[in-house]
Design a protein around this motif. Structure first.
Motif, mmCIF file in Angstrom:
data_model
loop_
_atom_site.group_PDB
_atom_site.id
_atom_site.type_symbol
_atom_site.label_atom_id
_atom_site.label_comp_id
_atom_site.label_asym_id
_atom_site.label_seq_id
_atom_site.Cartn_x
_atom_site.Cartn_y
_atom_site.Cartn_z
ATOM 1 N N SER A 90 -6.125 -1.910 -4.731
ATOM 2 C CA SER A 90 -6.334 -3.084 -5.574
ATOM 3 C C SER A 90 -7.048 -2.679 -6.868
ATOM 4 O O SER A 90 -6.659 -3.101 -7.964
ATOM 5 N N THR A 114 -0.435 -10.359 -0.233
ATOM 6 C CA THR A 114 -0.647 -8.998 -0.759
ATOM 7 C C THR A 114 -2.139 -8.756 -1.008
ATOM 8 O O THR A 114 -2.661 -7.685 -0.669
ATOM 9 N N ARG A 115 -2.825 -9.750 -1.580
ATOM 10 C CA ARG A 115 -4.277 -9.609 -1.780
ATOM 11 C C ARG A 115 -4.989 -9.323 -0.459
ATOM 12 O O ARG A 115 -5.936 -8.549 -0.419
ATOM 13 N N ASN A 144 0.826 -1.214 0.000
ATOM 14 C CA ASN A 144 0.000 0.000 0.000
ATOM 15 C C ASN A 144 0.860 1.263 0.000
ATOM 16 O O ASN A 144 0.576 2.218 -0.723
ATOM 17 N N LEU A 199 -3.953 -5.437 0.677
ATOM 18 C CA LEU A 199 -4.184 -4.264 -0.185
ATOM 19 C C LEU A 199 -5.527 -3.614 0.161
ATOM 20 O O LEU A 199 -6.522 -4.310 0.355
ATOM 21 N N ASP A 215 1.350 -7.466 -10.391
ATOM 22 C CA ASP A 215 0.269 -6.481 -10.175
ATOM 23 C C ASP A 215 -1.077 -7.124 -10.469
ATOM 24 O O ASP A 215 -2.066 -6.864 -9.773
ATOM 25 N N CYS A 244 -1.772 -9.951 -7.730
ATOM 26 C CA CYS A 244 -2.063 -9.403 -6.399
ATOM 27 C C CYS A 244 -3.375 -8.630 -6.359
ATOM 28 O O CYS A 244 -3.904 -8.365 -5.282
ATOM 29 N N SER A 245 -3.900 -8.257 -7.538
ATOM 30 C CA SER A 245 -5.182 -7.541 -7.548
ATOM 31 C C SER A 245 -6.303 -8.447 -8.064
ATOM 32 O O SER A 245 -7.418 -7.993 -8.297
ATOM 33 N N GLN A 268 -5.764 -2.725 -11.004
ATOM 34 C CA GLN A 268 -6.527 -3.334 -12.097
ATOM 35 C C GLN A 268 -6.676 -2.401 -13.301
ATOM 36 O O GLN A 268 -7.002 -2.859 -14.397
#
Ligand code: ZN
Length: 250
Positions: free
Chosen positions: A94, A85-86, A43, A89, A62, A65-66, A98
């Motif tokens: 997040s 990470t998910r 973050n 965030l 990226d 993790c999103s 995307q």
């Protein structure tokens, strides 16, 4: 115009702050992706990098993790980090990940392109001269900046030959710089190196600056507080290997 080129920050806020403090003057930031993944400050890194604006290309981490890509094909360590990470965030960060572009992304400079992996595919690793040749042979791009391999340098091609571009720094202390002149009759595939998880056996944070008026690309290395980044990883209960590799630069 001078562009600060950053890639593979990988949620390492300590390395990112060191780079931003050390970077000589620049007008814009071009970000080649993998902003998050592996490191323990996703973050913080997103908020810092967003505030600088500029160009953003998305990386495979990226997306993983999103939630826009699975991490089934990741190593178990990378997968554990993506899952973590998910979980940490913020919804806003997040959602922002995307929105990032797939690449190739055109820049303020004509014939200069940014990608994460390769001109052919965003997840492709450009490691060898053959990879570089395949990626460049059908492209009109004069300079392509790429990331993904976490190895600083790249390739230059003229009508007569191909060359590896490997910056050799005079010292391992302080801010180190190696500048190459961009020639009109050559084409280039250049990697600024990884800010937050170098894998070229040099643990220092890597970045580059492209000066389009002078037609120069400068590669940089700068030391940062690796111990702080390692402590964040251990505190977050992320795999210990992720802390160890920061010290090894591989
Ligand atoms: Zn990466």
């Amino acid at each position: 115009m001078r562009a600060l080129i950053l890639s593979d920050i990988h949620a390492n806020i300590d390395a990112l702050e060191a780079v931003l403090a050390a970077a000589p003057a620049y007008d814009v930031v071009w970000n080649l992706g993998d902003i998050v993944g592996y490191g323990a400050a996703p973050n913080e890194v997103i908020e810092r990098i967003r505030s600088l604006g500029g160009i953003f290309v998305r990386g495979n981490h990226d997306r993983a993790c999103s939630g826009t890509r699975s991490f089934d094909d990741f190593s178990s360590i990378a997968g554990r980090a993506a899952k973590w990470t998910r979980s940490v965030l913020t919804p806003e960060n997040s959602a922002w990940l995307q929105t990032l572009s797939k690449g190739p992304v055109t820049t303020e400079s004509p014939l200069v392109t940014c990608v994460h992996g390769s001109l052919l595919h965003e997840d492709q690793y450009v490691v060898s001269m053959r990879d570089a040749w395949l990626a460049m042979k059908d492209s009109a791009s004069h300079i392509t900046f790429f990331g993904h391999t976490h190895v600083q340098g790249g390739f230059a091609a003229s009508a007569r030959e191909w060359q590896n571009v490997q910056p050799r720094f005079p010292s391992s202390r302080g801010l180190q710089e190696v500048t190459i002149a961009i020639e009109e009759n050559r084409r280039y595939l250049l990697n600024p190196g990884s800010v937050g998880q170098p894998r070229d056996h040099d643990p220092r944070a890597a970045f580059a600056i492209y000066d389009d008026a002078a037609q120069l690309v400068s590669f940089y290395r700068v030391e940062y507080d690796v111990r702080l980044a390692q402590m964040r990883i251990l505190r977050a209960n992320l795999p210990e290997r992720l802390a160890q590799r920061l010290l090894e630069g591989r």
